[in-house]
Design an enzyme around this catalytic site. Sequence first.
Site, PDB file in Angstrom:
ATOM      1  N   SER A   1     -35.091  27.760  85.484  1.00  0.00           N
ATOM      2  CA  SER A   1     -35.070  26.390  84.982  1.00  0.00           C
ATOM      3  C   SER A   1     -34.370  25.491  85.999  1.00  0.00           C
ATOM      4  O   SER A   1     -34.760  25.459  87.164  1.00  0.00           O
ATOM      5  CB  SER A   1     -34.417  26.345  83.601  1.00  0.00           C
TER       6      SER A   1
ATOM      7  N   ASP B   1     -45.172  27.801  78.725  1.00  0.00           N
ATOM      8  CA  ASP B   1     -43.895  27.109  78.838  1.00  0.00           C
ATOM      9  C   ASP B   1     -44.153  25.626  78.595  1.00  0.00           C
ATOM     10  O   ASP B   1     -44.641  24.922  79.473  1.00  0.00           O
ATOM     11  CB  ASP B   1     -43.301  27.338  80.230  1.00  0.00           C
TER      12      ASP B   1
ATOM     13  N   HIS C   1     -40.671  29.565  78.127  1.00  0.00           N
ATOM     14  CA  HIS C   1     -39.782  29.167  79.209  1.00  0.00           C
ATOM     15  C   HIS C   1     -38.972  30.340  79.747  1.00  0.00           C
ATOM     16  O   HIS C   1     -38.426  31.134  78.991  1.00  0.00           O
ATOM     17  CB  HIS C   1     -38.832  28.080  78.708  1.00  0.00           C
TER      18      HIS C   1
END
Length: 613
Positions: free
Chosen positions: A216, A332, A363
């Site tokens: 991320s 995601d 994710h």
Amino acid sequence: MKNSCVFAFVMASLLAIQTNIAQETDKAIPVFKDGEAQIVEAFSKPNQWIRHDLWVETEFDTDGDGNADRMHVAVTRPAQTDTEKLKLPVIYVSSPYFAGVANDGGGMWDVKHELGELPSVERQHPQVTRTGERPIISNSHINKWVPRGYIVVHSSSPGTGLSQGAPTIGGDNESLAPKAVIDWLCKRIPGYTTPDGDETVEAYWSTGNIGMTGTSYNGTIPLAAATTGVEGLKAIIPIAPNTSYYHYYRSNGLVRSPGGYLGEDIDVLYDFIHSGDEAKRAYNNATVRDKEMKEGMDRRSGDYNDFWAGRDYLNDMKPMKAAMLMSHGFNDWNVMPEHSYRIYKAAKEMGLPCQIYYHQKGHGGPPPMRLMNRWFTRYLHGVENEVENDPKAWIVREHDHEMEPTPYDDYPNPEAETVSLYLSPGAPASGQLLLEQQNTQAEETLIDNYSFSGSSLAMAAVTNHRLIYCTPVLNEDIHISGVPSITVRLACSKPAANLSVWLVSLPWNESRRAKINDNIITRGWADPQNHRSIRKSSPLKPGKFYEISFDLMPDDQIIPKGQQIGLMIFSSDREYTLWPQPGTELTIDLNKTKIDIPIIGGSQQFRQSILTD
């Protein structure tokens, strides 16, 4: 090519020398088997690891105190880097999250208002309570890589934790900060024992071969560092990275939230991570959040501008030379799969060594350890394991485990061909998706109402709040691989409206055990006001037809026989877009609207899959 051969020869010679020394003195050295670094018992004793922290000075001052900002760095290394003077490569992880974040749910923008307006109530600004103690910044990745003969280094990004400066959410300082740490690891600049002192510390244990990884935001920073072209950063493994903050908070001119965070925008993320020195926060807020972001983010129009362009790493890739293994989930809906694909595509075009790993979940999700190990072994230890000749794409098939991807020559699959499907009327029930364009001058209208979720609209047999068009029931599987795109000709009853498009698999699986990829194939959003350019929007003339084309999210999915592929067009997407007053009408010209889908085997395979006995 010549430089790479020289590098390989030098690394092979160094490995041979280290092996001879180890045999003569019984010293611990990295061990490799089948092209992968192995766990070495001598490196696997946490109570003997050396852990210390320091500060590295950058070339910027973003907190306005007149001094160059210093980044807080923590090091974990095997004892042999001191006792046996062993030099090892480094795996480096940087993050804005290590020292804590603001409470979830606080400070979001109110989304219940008309497009082109701002909410009447100013959003709240939550404060971060800083956590953590020296010297530990984080323990992530240490147990995985130190036993395999690496040093693991962590740093807090600018304006977070004990790092100085201000968070800018994709500004230049978030690229230059990890560059400075890498410069220190390569012995080009000094580190310091304190945030404001002159006592220096050297990375004498580093070979100068650095790799970066993270998930991320932590996966964004390796890419940010790589775009500086810094020497010594040999390889990166970004996992679900945010590669453009415009693509994270906007879609084709439309203000859109990331999945699960309705009302988030770039200034919300700034507040969420701002865990740095409390005494510097007021200055940072005034200069970054309340000036640069407020003036640049343009939440009224959603247009792309220079502010967003400066936070789009695709625009900064020219200096990049690090080898890249990219990882992402096709489902995601937070950091959407376009983020990885756009960078992977550019890296290929630049001739950089690169591979991509996609799974079918949401994710996060790193590649299998074997892929990461081979990547870092090749580019950090210099072992010629021929990873550069491995398949370029690794895709986890729908019913397989994430650690068992299927190899492909590339992504998108080279065997995919674009299939154009056209619309036949059927509202308020469902129309058809056909291979042949219809000559009828059909128009169908939907009425916007954010009260209905996208899933409820997809499941509805009859509703005037969406239009849906379906293929016949498939009698063979259809394999989609690539980036679907849509062209829509529409008219609106008001000067502005949301436009949302889902590609779905029907019948909808309502089971509580339904997988994340059972129902939604892919989706996309756009602002019809940006039909000419995402840089400039203009109000729609009610009743006038406009044509807009845009991509949906990349996908690689097998739609099983017995299902139908459905194209759903609606306006406000309750989980992602603003919530204007219900009642806006969108009219679609079916004769000038089509969806292009990349399918293995092309039109011939699609035609065969819908044939009836």
